[in-house]
Each structure stands twice: as structure tokens, then as C-alpha cells.
Enzyme design. Structure first.
Site, PDB file in Angstrom:
ATOM      1  N   GLU A 209      13.144  -8.032  60.890  1.00 37.43           N
ATOM      2  CA  GLU A 209      13.501  -8.749  59.661  1.00 37.43           C
ATOM      3  C   GLU A 209      12.228  -9.111  58.913  1.00 37.43           C
ATOM      4  OE1 GLU A 209      14.584 -10.587  56.520  1.00 37.43           O
ATOM      5  OE2 GLU A 209      16.175  -9.706  57.767  1.00 37.43           O
TER       6      GLU A 209
ATOM      7  N   SER B 288      20.402 -14.662  59.769  1.00 34.06           N
ATOM      8  CA  SER B 288      21.814 -15.026  59.903  1.00 34.06           C
ATOM      9  C   SER B 288      22.204 -16.225  59.044  1.00 34.06           C
ATOM     10  CB  SER B 288      22.133 -15.348  61.379  1.00 34.06           C
ATOM     11  OG  SER B 288      23.517 -15.511  61.567  1.00 34.06           O
TER      12      SER B 288
ATOM     13  N   CYS C 181      26.174 -17.267  50.651  1.00 36.58           N
ATOM     14  CA  CYS C 181      27.254 -17.682  49.749  1.00 36.58           C
ATOM     15  C   CYS C 181      27.297 -19.199  49.545  1.00 36.58           C
ATOM     16  CB  CYS C 181      28.592 -17.194  50.282  1.00 36.58           C
ATOM     17  SG  CYS C 181      28.728 -15.395  50.369  1.00 36.58           S
TER      18      CYS C 181
ATOM     19  N   HIS D 113      21.347 -22.167  57.479  1.00 33.62           N
ATOM     20  CA  HIS D 113      20.630 -21.239  58.374  1.00 33.62           C
ATOM     21  C   HIS D 113      20.403 -21.920  59.724  1.00 33.62           C
ATOM     22  CE1 HIS D 113      16.801 -23.373  57.346  1.00 33.62           C
ATOM     23  NE2 HIS D 113      17.354 -23.463  56.151  1.00 33.62           N
TER      24      HIS D 113
ATOM     25  N   VAL E 285      10.111  -2.815  58.296  1.00 33.85           N
ATOM     26  CA  VAL E 285      10.179  -1.391  58.608  1.00 33.85           C
ATOM     27  C   VAL E 285       9.882  -0.622  57.325  1.00 33.85           C
ATOM     28  CG1 VAL E 285      11.655   0.505  59.352  1.00 33.85           C
ATOM     29  CG2 VAL E 285      11.819  -1.715  60.490  1.00 33.85           C
TER      30      VAL E 285
ATOM     31  N   ASN F 269      29.953  -8.626  57.354  1.00 31.65           N
ATOM     32  CA  ASN F 269      30.251  -9.040  58.721  1.00 31.65           C
ATOM     33  C   ASN F 269      31.185  -8.050  59.414  1.00 31.65           C
ATOM     34  OD1 ASN F 269      29.185 -11.857  59.676  1.00 31.65           O
ATOM     35  ND2 ASN F 269      29.580 -12.091  57.488  1.00 31.65           N
TER      36      ASN F 269
ATOM     37  N   TYR G 107      57.698 -22.852  52.855  1.00 35.07           N
ATOM     38  CA  TYR G 107      58.005 -23.741  51.726  1.00 35.07           C
ATOM     39  C   TYR G 107      58.252 -25.167  52.200  1.00 35.07           C
ATOM     40  CZ  TYR G 107      60.966 -26.456  48.613  1.00 35.07           C
ATOM     41  OH  TYR G 107      61.491 -27.480  47.883  1.00 35.07           O
TER      42      TYR G 107
END
Length: 544
Positions: free
Chosen positions: A32, A38, A42, A59, A80, A301, A421
Site C-alpha cells: 500500500e 481499510s 464514504c 480508519h 508497486v 468489498n 406493514y
């Protein structure tokens, strides 16, 4: 077996966790390039707005957590830079030390996500201009707000993020101007439904500028393409995201039309032993039956879980998407699933569009109107899509529609759904059931509908047309369709004899129900050219 995952946010960590649950023997490493893993992207706007007090709750897990719980090695601040499929290796750079090294894999999962688009606007790199894509961006914004006296903000972009940030800044008492290049805000939904969102924005003090671009940014102002200047102590750029697919493309991984990685249901790319998941990949849309790019955390996910399972010999597949999404804007919730009318036409369907306006629960229990715009296929009666706006129950409603669309259900299935209902929660005729009933009237019983813009066109062109308003005299006096006659249902049978049977007659009411009843009365009396305005008077006002 050695599994390397590139990226440690939603898809990457989901993939690694699932791979570990399948195999205790596999070596699992995640590289990372950032320092947070992780995290819940949102939730960032809600921390900026002060609803989530502690940003750290977004986090809560770090690299140590994944080592202790899953025995997964996460190497943060490691990027990477190259993938070599020929010898199944990756080239990695330690961003802290500058060291570069090679690591070999048996299975590789690319979960590099997406990045916020930075448009070529003069002044976009000034210190008070921010993107919002990751936790670092979030803290940069909150730190700036805490250290400076910010009175005026400009948000560039009227999609999910732009709307949520506009709301967040207003919650902090900041004056907000929202700039959107397209002719509407809430760009993922249809223009008529977006008008409801725009009204909510303006009612909550957001200054909306549509159809214009931000041309330049200075220390205190944003210059628009129409010549206007907006005061700006802070500027948030939210014009979309782009897949981080470059290293995959350089390795020969096939990309789609949206520059995302193309994967099959097993999340496999075109290169053996390389998988992709999350915002870096395109998604197969089950209604359109083609690849799209709708990057969402929920999708990431699900894809990550499937990729991790497949990489360890499992059989879990990713079943595609139907574009289901939801967000809040002040007192309203906005949701959509499936496709809209234009997309339906392009996909070869014969779309029938309906508006349904109904309270989420009985009015005696404080029910408030929910607006549903649904799309179905005329021939097969298959439900294709729905867009919903309202203050309550939008989440459960869109998920019900989504389930029917995912299962390729029809509008008849909407009628037959046995939904819960009780007065505190819902109506005895739920809006989902009622939407199916309306479709039954239009498709099976061939009740004729007329769009609001079609009525407007006929009036402007002077075409022969009788328009009947079934609302109360006071509602009619306040506002009505030009040239309309005010005939409440209680008077319709008495006055029907005076109406010409050879001319088209169009009914409307507030929501569409009384208009439908009036239509039925005249049809039963022998009138043949009778219509109901889609969505009632509200639909008439929205439809342009």
C-alpha cells in the site's frame, strides 16, 4: 503459495482476509503506497461536517491489526511500480527509504483503486484548494478549516462527493457555492428528479451554478466561464475519479472503455494468475449487459471477497451490478438502481416510465411524500430501473426495487411482494406495490399516459386539447396548467356530458391518483381519447 495484493483499502483488504480464511498456509502480502488502510472513504464528508467527531473511527484498523488477526503482512508506504507477468514478479519501492526490490507471486490481485481527477484549472494547486479521495485529503481539509476563518466555500462538481461536501460545509455554517459544468446537479440521476435535489440545496442555502465551468482560482475567488466571480476561502474539487490502471496496462492487462481493468465473473484479467477488484476495475452491468464504471465501496468489498476466494481455489464469483446507490442531501435521501429511460432505449428495450408520488407511511402518522420514477419494459414487463427521492424509507424502497431488478423480476412481482406493514413504518399499499399496480393499469389495461413536456408542447402549438384539473379550487387558483378546466371528481360525472368526445382529454391532480380515477370515469362513459399526466401536476412541472 504466495499471494501479493496491490492496495490495502476496501477491495484489497477484503481479498486478503478472504484468502486467509480459505488458507492458513498461503503467504499473503499487501503493498500500500499510502499510510492508511481499510478505511471508510464514504464517511469522510461526515467527519468534515462534524457529524463524525473522531476521524480515527473511519480508519480503526492498521497494518498491525491485519498481522495479528489475519497473519497478513501489509507494507504501508510501499508502491508497486511495475508488474512482470513473464516471471510473475512485481517491482516495489519503499517510499520511506527509497529502496527498490523485486517480489515474486503465485497469485496477484490488483486493487489499486482510483484517484480524484484534478482538472486543468488555473490556481488548482493553491494551498486552499483540495481534493477529497483519501484520509489524508480529509485531514488536510479539516485542519485547514480549523486553522483558518473560512466564511465562503466553492465546491466544483455536483456528483455524490460534491453534494455531500456541500452539505457538510453548510452544517459548519459556511456559505457554499456549488459549480457544475453539466446543466443539472446530481448528475447520476435524471434531470427531472435532479430538480428536487437542486431545490433542497437552494432551500438550505447552497448557491447553485449549473452549466458553467470553474475557469480560474485565486486566493479569495473562483472565476466562472460565464464571467461571474465567487468568493472562496476554500475550494473543494469533486469532478470524478479515474482508475489507477496504468501499471496494469503497462503489464499487458486489458482495459475497458472507461480505462478500468476488464475482469470476468471470477475477477480474472486476461493474464493468468492476475486478478483485479475494486475501483480499478470496470463492472458488468446486468441490465445493460455491458461493462460500465460505477466505483462504489459496496462493490469493491464484494469484488475483493470473490477475488480472494478465487485466488485460493474457491468458487465464489462476482455476479455483476445494477448500479444501486444512495446518498443524503440535507433532509432528503436520493437513491437509484438499474437504468433510466435513455439507457433502456439504447439497450433495446421499449421503456415505459411512471412517476409515483406517495407518502412513506400514513399521513396521520407523519408520513411524507416519496417520489419514485420507475422504468419497465413494455413487452416483457421486466422492471429495469428506479430513482427515488424522499425524507424517509428511501433506503428500504430502493433495496426492494434492486432485489426485483437483480432477479429480473417484472412489474407483476412488485404487486405480489408481501411487504411488512404497520402504521409507524409503512402504508398498507406500499409504494413498491403501488408502482406495480400503476404499471398494471398502463401496460395490461392500456391506460394512456402523457408526459408533462408533451402537454406543454401541445399547448404552445395550439393543438386541440382539453386539460382537466381535478384538484381543489384553492389549489387550482394557486397554480395550474395554462388553459386547464377545474373539475373536481365530485363534479365530473355531472359535467361529462358537456365535454367533447372527439378531442383528447388530459387529466391531472397532485400525484396522479385522482387523475387516473377521472380518466377511468370518462372511459367508462364512452370517451376514447383520455389521458393522465404522468406524475400529476408535480410531474408536469418537472418534465421539460
Amino acid at each position: 503459495m504466495r499471494i501479493i495484493v496491490i492496495g490495502a483499502v476496501a477491495a484489497g483488504t477484503s481479498a486478503a482476509a478472504k484468502a486467509r480464511r480459505n488458507s492458513e498456509n498461503a503467504e499473503i502480502v499487501i503493498y500500500e503506497k499510502g499510510e492508511y488502510v481499510s478505511y471508510s472513504g464514504c464517511g469522510m464528508a461526515y467527519h468534515i461536517g462534524g457529524e463524525i467527531k473522531d476521524g480515527a473511527t473511519l480508519h480503526p484498523r492498521d497494518d498491525k491489526y491485519f498481522k495479528e488477526v489475519y497473519n497478513v503482512d501489509i507494507k504501508i508506504k510501499h508502491e508497486v511500480s511495475k508488474i512482470n507477468p513473464s516471471n510473475q514478479s512485481v517491482e516495489v519501492k519503499n517510499l520511506s527509504t527509497g529502496e527498490t526490490f523485486i517480489d515474486n507471486y503465485d497469485k496477484l490481485i490488483i486493487a489499486t483503486g482510483a484517484r480524484a481527477i484534478k482538472p486543468p484549472i488555473e490556481g488548482v494547486d493553491l494551498e486552499h484548494v483540495f481534493l477529497l479521495r483519501n484520509i489524508n485529503n480529509m485531514y488536510a481539509i479539516t485542519n485547514y478549516l480549523n486553522k483558518n476563518k473560512v466564511k465562503n466555500a466553492v465546491v466544483v462538481g455536483g456528483g455524490f462527493i460534491g453534494l455531500e461536501v456541500s452539505e457538510a460545509l453548510r452544517f459548519k455554517g459556511i456559505n457554499v457555492s456549488l459549480v457544475e459544468f453539466k446543466p443539472q446537479v446530481a448528475t447520476s440521476i435524471d434531470a427531472d428528479i435532479a430538480k428536487i435535489v437542486e431545490l433542497e440545496l437552494t432551500n438550505n442555502g447552497v448557491d447553485v451554478h449549473k452549466g458553467v465551468a470553474a475557469q480560474s482560482i485565486t486566493n479569495k475567488k473562483v472565476q466562472l466561464s460565464n464571467g461571474k466571480e465567487l468568493l472562496a476561502d476554500i475550494v473543494i474539487i469533486a469532478v470524478g475519479v479515474r482508475p489507477n490502471s496504468e501499471i496494469a496496462q503497462e503489464a499487458g492487462v486489458k482495459l475497458g472503455n472507461y480505462r478500468g481493468i476488464l475482469v470476468n465473473e471470477k475477477l480474472e484479467t486476461n493474464i493468468p494468475n492476475i486478478y483485479a477488484a475494486g475501483d480499478v476495475s470496470e463492472q458488468y452491468h446486468n441490465v445493460i449487459e455491458d461493462y460500465v464504471y460505477i466505483p462504489l465501496g459496496s462493490t469493491a468489498n464484494r469484488q475483493g471477497r470473490a477475488a480472494g476466494d478465487q485466488a485460493t481455489g474457491g468458487e465464489i464469483t462476482f455476479g455483476g451490478i445494477i448500479g444501486t446507490s444512495i446518498y443524503r442531501i440535507f433532509s432528503l435521501t436520493v437513491a437509484q438502481t438499474g437504468i433510466n429511460e435513455e439507457q433502456a432505449k439504447n439497450a433495446g428495450f421499449e421503456p415505459v416510465v411512471l412517476y409515483n408520488i406517495k407518502a412513506d407511511r400514513p399521513e396521520y402518522f407523519g408520513g411524507k411524500d416519496m417520489y419514485v420514477k420507475a422504468v419497465a419494459d413494455q413487452k416483457s414487463k421486466r422492471l429495469l430501473g428506479a430513482q427515488i427521492v424522499g425524507p424517509n424509507a428511501v433506503d428500504r424502497t430502493v433495496n426492494t426495487f434492486a432485489a426485483v431488478i437483480h432477479l429480473k423480476g417484472t412489474v407483476d412481482d412488485l404487486v405480489d411482494l408481501d411487504l411488512a406493514y404497520a402504521p409507524p413504518y409503512a402504508n398498507p399499499r406500499d409504494i413498491v406495490n403501488y408502482t406495480g399496480m400503476m404499471y398494471d393499469n398502463v401496460i395490461r389495461r392500456e391506460k394512456k399516459m402523457m408526459r408533462g413536456k408533451e402537454v406543454k408542447k401541445k399547448i404552445v402549438n395550439g393543438e386541440p386539447l382539453i386539460v382537466i384539473d381535478t384538484r381543489s379550487a384553492s389549489a387550482f387558483a394557486a397554480s395550474h396548467v395554462p388553459g386547464a378546466l377545474n373539475i373536481p371528481l365530485s363534479q365530473l360525472r355531472e359535467k361529462a356530458a358537456s365535454l367533447p368526445k372527439h378531442l383528447p382529454i388530459v387529466f391531472y391532480c397532485n400525484r396522479g391518483l385522482d387523475g387516473y380515477v377521472g380518466q377511468t370515469i370518462l372511459e367508462n362513459l364512452g370517451f376514447q381519447h383520455v389521458y393522465n399526466i404522468r406524475g400529476g401536476y408535480f410531474g408536469y412541472l418537472l418534465d421539460e
